[in-house]
Structure formats: structure tokens, C-alpha cells
Enzyme design. Structure first.
Site, mmCIF file in Angstrom:
data_model
loop_
_atom_site.group_PDB
_atom_site.id
_atom_site.type_symbol
_atom_site.label_atom_id
_atom_site.label_comp_id
_atom_site.label_asym_id
_atom_site.label_seq_id
_atom_site.Cartn_x
_atom_site.Cartn_y
_atom_site.Cartn_z
ATOM 1 N N CYS A 15 22.727 16.466 33.551
ATOM 2 C CA CYS A 15 22.282 17.318 32.460
ATOM 3 C C CYS A 15 21.006 16.775 31.844
ATOM 4 O O CYS A 15 20.880 15.592 31.586
ATOM 5 C CB CYS A 15 23.301 17.501 31.338
ATOM 6 S SG CYS A 15 24.822 18.272 31.863
ATOM 7 N N ARG B 273 18.161 15.911 36.965
ATOM 8 C CA ARG B 273 19.382 15.442 36.310
ATOM 9 C C ARG B 273 20.550 16.410 36.475
ATOM 10 O O ARG B 273 21.694 16.083 36.150
ATOM 11 C CB ARG B 273 19.125 15.238 34.813
ATOM 12 C CG ARG B 273 18.058 14.235 34.496
ATOM 13 C CD ARG B 273 17.850 14.145 33.005
ATOM 14 N NE ARG B 273 19.032 13.643 32.332
ATOM 15 C CZ ARG B 273 19.298 12.359 32.154
ATOM 16 N NH1 ARG B 273 18.449 11.451 32.575
ATOM 17 N NH2 ARG B 273 20.391 11.989 31.537
ATOM 18 N N TRP C 140 24.554 19.927 34.896
ATOM 19 C CA TRP C 140 25.349 19.440 36.029
ATOM 20 C C TRP C 140 26.785 19.535 35.540
ATOM 21 O O TRP C 140 27.205 18.774 34.663
ATOM 22 C CB TRP C 140 24.967 18.007 36.361
ATOM 23 C CG TRP C 140 25.608 17.441 37.579
ATOM 24 C CD1 TRP C 140 25.126 17.493 38.852
ATOM 25 C CD2 TRP C 140 26.828 16.697 37.649
ATOM 26 N NE1 TRP C 140 25.985 16.835 39.714
ATOM 27 C CE2 TRP C 140 27.037 16.340 38.999
ATOM 28 C CE3 TRP C 140 27.780 16.305 36.705
ATOM 29 C CZ2 TRP C 140 28.136 15.610 39.434
ATOM 30 C CZ3 TRP C 140 28.885 15.576 37.133
ATOM 31 C CH2 TRP C 140 29.048 15.230 38.485
ATOM 32 N N ASN D 278 24.713 16.642 26.660
ATOM 33 C CA ASN D 278 24.828 15.912 27.926
ATOM 34 C C ASN D 278 25.927 14.882 27.700
ATOM 35 O O ASN D 278 25.835 14.086 26.769
ATOM 36 C CB ASN D 278 23.472 15.241 28.217
ATOM 37 C CG ASN D 278 23.535 14.177 29.299
ATOM 38 O OD1 ASN D 278 22.705 13.284 29.334
ATOM 39 N ND2 ASN D 278 24.500 14.248 30.177
ATOM 40 N N GLY D 279 26.983 14.925 28.520
ATOM 41 C CA GLY D 279 28.074 13.962 28.349
ATOM 42 C C GLY D 279 29.416 14.654 28.476
ATOM 43 O O GLY D 279 29.491 15.779 28.976
ATOM 44 N N GLU E 297 23.167 2.131 53.701
ATOM 45 C CA GLU E 297 22.159 2.917 52.984
ATOM 46 C C GLU E 297 21.630 4.066 53.852
ATOM 47 O O GLU E 297 21.442 5.188 53.373
ATOM 48 C CB GLU E 297 21.028 1.981 52.530
ATOM 49 C CG GLU E 297 19.852 2.627 51.829
ATOM 50 C CD GLU E 297 20.193 3.394 50.558
ATOM 51 O OE1 GLU E 297 21.332 3.318 50.079
ATOM 52 O OE2 GLU E 297 19.309 4.114 50.063
ATOM 53 N N LYS F 149 21.940 8.009 52.856
ATOM 54 C CA LYS F 149 20.779 8.909 52.767
ATOM 55 C C LYS F 149 21.050 10.199 53.547
ATOM 56 O O LYS F 149 20.756 11.291 53.092
ATOM 57 C CB LYS F 149 19.505 8.263 53.340
ATOM 58 C CG LYS F 149 18.889 7.145 52.536
ATOM 59 C CD LYS F 149 18.129 7.578 51.315
ATOM 60 C CE LYS F 149 19.005 7.721 50.124
ATOM 61 N NZ LYS F 149 19.385 6.582 49.343
ATOM 62 N N GLU G 107 23.714 12.369 51.772
ATOM 63 C CA GLU G 107 23.240 12.931 50.504
ATOM 64 C C GLU G 107 22.387 14.172 50.697
ATOM 65 O O GLU G 107 22.563 15.162 49.996
ATOM 66 C CB GLU G 107 22.370 11.898 49.763
ATOM 67 C CG GLU G 107 23.121 10.819 49.054
ATOM 68 C CD GLU G 107 22.172 9.834 48.372
ATOM 69 O OE1 GLU G 107 22.390 9.542 47.194
ATOM 70 O OE2 GLU G 107 21.220 9.361 49.013
ATOM 71 N N HIS H 41 37.117 -1.800 65.643
ATOM 72 C CA HIS H 41 38.408 -1.697 64.951
ATOM 73 C C HIS H 41 38.627 -0.291 64.402
ATOM 74 O O HIS H 41 39.353 -0.116 63.427
ATOM 75 C CB HIS H 41 38.469 -2.728 63.822
ATOM 76 C CG HIS H 41 38.350 -4.127 64.318
ATOM 77 N ND1 HIS H 41 39.333 -4.737 65.083
ATOM 78 C CD2 HIS H 41 37.352 -5.038 64.203
ATOM 79 C CE1 HIS H 41 38.944 -5.961 65.395
ATOM 80 N NE2 HIS H 41 37.743 -6.165 64.881
ATOM 81 N N LYS I 115 20.695 12.822 39.792
ATOM 82 C CA LYS I 115 19.943 11.577 39.889
ATOM 83 C C LYS I 115 20.548 10.495 39.011
ATOM 84 O O LYS I 115 20.594 9.336 39.370
ATOM 85 C CB LYS I 115 18.506 11.871 39.439
ATOM 86 C CG LYS I 115 17.567 10.699 39.531
ATOM 87 C CD LYS I 115 17.126 10.491 40.942
ATOM 88 C CE LYS I 115 16.334 9.225 41.129
ATOM 89 N NZ LYS I 115 16.471 8.715 42.498
#
Ligand code: G6P
Length: 612
Positions: free
Chosen positions: A2, A27, A73, A99-100, A485, A489, A492, A508, A607
Site C-alpha cells: 500500500c 508498493r 495491496w 497502510n497496515g 536467489e 527471481k 517472482e 536426496h 516491494k
């Protein structure tokens, strides 16, 4: 998670709010809305992107010099027009953006319903604005007094801005655990979740602290109070953020620009801190607490997502170079555990935004237990930067693409500097090796540039594997976190299922998944476990997987087994991640572009995750 923007001044608020929302869209981007105020409240809100909001607002939005905006968001209630912010009070007098998360919203909602309030949305935010309304009408008090009372009732995290049509020359803003910055211009104020909507108008800002309320009036007054209604003197700071840093500058996506900025951002991270000729490393932000770090018995590193991966690399760096025991923790787990913190333990948080709720909470948790806490952060003035005892900024500049790239290499660069500095001062690195290492670190920006020159090759590989449903990333040692990583990527931004694994662990479990349809990306640079990883590649190849190998320039052996090769320049082992991650960033970028994905704003992600 947000984005909030608000304006009060002598200009037309609408374009300022819309532009601010575009800057904050990283955001959250599932719905957006604005309220403009004159004698009436003019509300427009829409599911979708800020562009959809602009369409809904039409060409001629109301002229007004005060307004609030929000890009969402979703946490409570699906993304739709009704759940979008701003939310209005029942009497239509107040509008609020938030926001929250309000954790006790269900209890408050019931109590308010008993008092006759009715709700149109499924959000916790609507409860918040009704609560303010309740105090305002019940006690006949001002908007700021009503907000203050409401803040004392709500449990949870918030950054809010409220306007009142009966008091149309005032913005009331407050924060707890979600960021909020007030921009102080000539005859105008902006309030936003970060400084990006503000810098065009002023470089003077006041960062609100937790439990603070700002009352901003058209006559140029910025009055800050704490939750107990005590006056707080505003501390005006100057920020150094250029508007070009917030633009794509010719690239199609911010992520692409940010990948290409890395030679420069790594250099910026080292500037003034590494002097190869004179052989020193100085991290000014750590000076005051350096003794604690040098004498530490153990380091606990906390972070989330990509920052957690940088922490895993730090484990190798600190153990290898500084002989310092390290534990790397998901911040979301650490915050709810009862960790044993002993004298001599230091805790290091890694965070691009400096606002991630879990990382912030984990830090507070260990601080209460007596730990000395450090931060490695990108966003200047962010919450983590402010609550830590000491820390260093990575100076990567604004990272806008949701998938982190230049912040990751900035974090790893900073951690490398830190490990070398500690190792040198603790005497765990022989002088000649130290000199070789710092000289090599100084070469890294140029070597990153060399890796970027392989872009076309990576693009070709992307075109060959773009339709896969799965991918496996393997690495060992310093390259194991790079494998994680690389997989993150890809997940995402291209929505392909991918897993990162330590190469030897593959047998394994994941080996059962391998067949001719599985691309396996192996990071196999010529270092300690090279022969072992070569065997892993043969095992994979024997099961007919398509092998994409990231190798060191001149490696002839791997060419025999790999279907595709991307070479990186030779470097010293501790710095390999700074080079080997680059082709993986490009690979996921091109795959996502080829699959038509919105690279900078992948679905469901944000983000900066300022909620749990
Ligand atoms: C979100 C972002 C990731 C980031 C993570 C941690 O999930 O999408 O890119 O790595 O948060 O964020 P931080 O700002 O604490 O590094």
C-alpha cells in the site's frame, strides 16, 4: 504494501496525487483511489492499476488544492472498487487512507455496529474511519482529537492520512509500524509512504516516528504530537534523491535498468569505504559500535526474501574471512521464537526497504533481549535504519522493480566489506590474502560490466526454456545461496515453479523430478567443490535434463556436458556471487518478458511488505 500520498498547498492536487501514486505503485497495485476536497468530498476509486483510476476519474477531475490518494495491496477483502481506499465515514464527512492492518477490527466493528454504524466494505480500514467518526460526533471534538482517541483504541500497524470536509484546510496523518514521510515545501506539504512523490517539490522532509500524529494546516503549520498528546519538535532533514533516479531512463522495465546499474551501484557502495592503494576499509556507520562487532562471539543475521539470501552469503563470508560463527534466520521465524541471546552476540538485519514488518519486529524482539543490533539497509531514513544501534547504507539508489537485483549485489558488497574489515582487525586473514582480496573487490564493478556483455546469449537461452513449467537451480558453497536467489527471481516474475538446491542434496529428492523437460541451471564456477559439482552435472545429464551452466571463463570441461554456457570472469571465491547472480537475473528477466509478464509489478507481490 500500500502506498499513501496526500497534498495540501496552492497547486491543483489531482495531478500531484496521481503522479505520486504512480511512483508508489511498486508498493501495491490491485486498486487505487483518491479523494479531493473542497466543500464536498470527491471520491474516485477503482480496482486495478493507477491507470485505471485515471480512466475512471475522466479528463476533468475536480479542481482542489487538498487531497489524499492510495494504491492498495489487499489484506482484508478482495481487490475491488468497494474495498479500494480512500474509505469514508458513515456520515460522509471524513475520508481516510491506510497502510497496515488493524488487528482488533472485528471487535471494533461489532461495537460500532451496535452503535448503529453500517459498513459497505470488508476492510479493516473502514472500521478505522468509522471509529474516528464515532469519537468526533459523540464528543464534538476536532478531527485531530478524534484521530488521537481512535489511535488509542486500535491494535495493529498503520500509516494513515485523514481529511475532514468540515475542516478542509487540514491533513491529519499518523504512523505506527508503517512508514510515513512529510515533505515540507514553500507553502505546501506532501505526505507519503516514501519520499518518491515528494522530491519533485521539496527535499525537506520530516520522518514521522511510531505513535506520532502530524497535523498539517494551510497556514503553513506542521504540528507533531505523540499518542499521549505531547508536543514533538519536528526534525526537518534534507534528502538527496534525484528525480531521474525514479524514471526508467529509456529501459522498458525498472528491473532491466536496475540490473544494468549494478557496476555503478556496487562502486557507489564501496565509495569512500574501500581504499585499495592504502589497504583500508572504513564503515563509518559502524564505528561507534565497532568494538562490539570485533569482539562478537556470534552473529545472528535476519532478513526476508532476497535479503535473507544475502544473509546466507554473509554466513560464508563471515565464517571464511572473519572466523565468526553466524546463524541466518528468517525474520518471520525469529520474531516469534525465544532466541538465546548471550553477551557478545550481535544481530544484523538486512533489508532493502528498511520497512519489512517481520524484520523490524525481529529486531525489536532481540533488542529487548539485550542484543546490539545493526542494519544493512538501502532506503535512507527508513524504520530499520532508525531503530538499529549502528549500520550502513548500501547506496544502491531507489529500487523500483519488485524483484530485487541491485539491492542484492549492494548488500553482498557491503557484507564483503564488513567481513574483510572484521577479518583484518581480528587477524583472521593473512595480510597478503587481505591485500589480494581488497584489490579483487575493487575490480568487481568492471567484471560485472563484463558479465552484462553476455546479455544476448542469456536472452537466447531464455528463448529456449521460456515455456518450461519447472526449473531447478543448483550451486555449492558461495553459489548455493545464488541458486536460491536465481530460483526466487524466476518464480517472482515469470510464475514458473523453480527450486534452488545445494547441488549435492539434489540426489536426496529433486533428482526424481529430472527428465528431458527439466531445465537445470548449474552455477559451476571453478572453485573449491568444482569436481563435485562436475559430477552433479553428469548425474543430471544422465537423466536427460537440459543443462545451463554458469562457468568461469575458459572452462573446457563443462562444455562437454552443458547444453548452454554463460561464462563469468575469474574472481576470488568469496566474490563469486556478485558475478554469478547477474546471468540469473537476466535469465528470469527475459523469460518474464517473453511470457508477457508485468516484470516490475508481478501478481500478488509487493516491494515492501509492511504487514505480517
Ligand atoms: C518482498 C520483496 C522482495 C524482498 C523482500 C524483503 O518480498 O518483494 O524483493 O526481498 O520483501 O524486503 P526487504 O525490503 O526487507 O529487503
Amino acid at each position: 504494501m500500500c502506498g499513501i500520498v496526500a497534498y495540501l498547498g496552492d497547486k491543483h492536487a489531482y495531478p500531484i496525487l496521481v503522479e505520486g501514486l504512480h511512483r508508489l505503485e511498486y508498493r501495491g497495485y490491485d486498486s487505487a483511489g483518491i479523494v479531493l476536497l473542497d466543500d464536498e468530498i470527491h471520491l474516485v476509486k477503482k480496482k486495478g492499476k493507477v491507470r485505471d483510476l485515471e480512466d475512471a476519474a475522466g479528463g476533468t477531475p475536480k479542481r482542489s488544492t487538498i487531497g489524499i490518494g492510495h494504491t492498495r495491496w489487499a489484506t482484508h477483502g478482495e481487490p475491488n472498487d468497494v474495498n479500494a481506499h480512500p474509505h469514508l465515514s458513515g456520515n460522509g464527512r471524513l475520508a481516510l487512507v491506510h497502510n497496515g492492518i488493524i488487528e482488533n477490527y472485528a471487535i471494533l466493528k461489532k461495537a460500532l455496529e451496535r452503535l448503529g454504524h453500517t459498513f459497505v466494505s470488508e476492510t479493516d480500514t473502514e472500521v478505522f474511519v468509522h471509529l474516528i467518526e464515532e469519537y468526533q460526533t459523540r464528543d464534538g471534538i476536532s478531527i485531530e482529537e478524534a484521530v488521537l482517541q481512535a489511535l488509542n483504541r486500535v491494535i495493529g500497524a498503520y500509516a494513515i492520512v485523514v481529511v475532514d470536509k468540515e475542516d478542509p484546510d487540514k491533513l491529519v496523518a499518523a504512523r505506527k509500524q508503517s512508514p510515513l514521510v512529510v515533505g515540507v515545501g514553500d507553502d505546501e506539504f506532501l505526505v507519503a509512504s516514501d519520499a518518491s512523490p515528494i522530491v519533485k517539490y521539496t527535499n525537506k522532509v520530516v520522518y514521522l516516528n511510531d505513535h506520532e500524529l502530524a497535523i498539517i494546516t494551510r497556514d503553513g503549520n506542521l504540528n507533531i504530537r505523540d499518542i499521549a498528546n505531547n508536543h514533538v519538535e519536528p526534525r526537518v532533514e534534507e534528502i538527496d534523491l534525484k528525480i531521474e533516479e525514479l524514471e526508467k531512463e529509456g529501459y522498458d522495465f525498472f528491473m532491466h535498468k536496475e540490473i544494468h546499474q549494478q557496476p555503478q551501484t556496487i562502486m557507489d557502495c564501496m565509495r569512500g569505504r574501500l581504499n585499495v592503494q592504502e589497504g583500508w576499509i572504513k564503515l563509518g556507520g559502524l564505528e561507534e559500535y565497532k568494538k562490539q562487532i570485533l569482539q562478537a562471539n556470534r552473529m545472528i543475521i535476519a532478513g526476508c526474501g532476497t535479503s535473507w539470501h544475502a544473509g546466507l552469503i554473509a554466513e560464508y563470508l563471515f565464517e571464511d574471512l572473519a572466523r565468526l560463527p553466524v546463524e541466518v534466520e528468517y525474520a518471520s521465524e525469529l520474531r516469534y521464537r525465544n532466541p538465546v541471546i548471550r553477551e557478545g552476540d550481535v544481530v544484523l538485519a538486512i533489508s532493502q526497504s528498511g520497512e519489512t514488518a517481520d524484520t523490524l519486529a525481529a529486531l525489536k524482539h532481540v533488542k529487548e533481549k539485550g542484543a546490539t543490533i545493526y542494519g544493512i539497509v538501502n532506503v535512507v531514513g527508513s524504520s530499520i535504519a532508525r531503530i538499529t544501534h549502528a549500520g550502513s547504507y548500501i547506496h544502491a539508489g531507489p529500487e523500483i522493480g519488485v524483484a530485487s537485483t541491485k539491492a542484492f549485489t549492494g548488500q553482498v558488497t557491503l557484507l564483503s566489506l564488513m567481513a574483510l574489515m572484521i577479518g583484518y582487525e581480528r587477524g583472521t586473514i593473512p595480510l597478503t590474502r587481505y591485500e589480494e582480496l581488497i584489490s579483487e573487490l575493487g575490480q568487481i564493478p568492471e567484471k560485472v560490466r563484463e558479465v552484462l556483455a553476455y546479455e544476448e546469449q542469456v536472452k537466447y537461452i531464455a528463448s529456449e526454456i521460456k515455456d518450461t513449467a519447472n526449473a531447478l537451480y543448483l550451486g555449492r558453497g558461495y553459489n548455493f545461496p545464488v541458486a536460491l536467489e536465481g530460483a526466487l527471481k524466476l518464480k517472482e516474475i515469470s510464475y514458473i515453479h523453480a527450486e534452488g538446491y545445494p547441488a549435492a542434496e539434489m540426489k536426496h529428492g529433486p533428482i526424481a523430478l529430472i527428465d528431458e523437460n527439466m531445465p537445470v541451471i548449474v552455477i559451476a564456477t571453478n572453485q573449491s567443490a568444482y569436481d563435485k559439482i562436475l559430477s552433479n552435472v553428469q548425474e543430471v545429464k544422465a537423466r536427460k535434463a537440459k543443462v545451463i551452466a554458469i562457468t568461469t571463463k575458459g572452462d573446457e570441461q563443462l562444455k562437454k556436458y552443458a547444453d548452454y554456457i554463460v561464462e563469468i570472469p575469474e574472481t576470488m571465491e568469496p566474490f563469486t556471487p556478485l558475478l554469478s547472480v547477474i546471468p540469473l537475473q537476466l535469465l528470469s528477466y527475459y523469460i518474464a518478458v517473453m511470457r508477457g509478464c508485468n516484470v516490475d509489478q508481478p501478481r500478488n507481490l509487493a516491494k515492501s511488505v509492511t504487514v505480517e
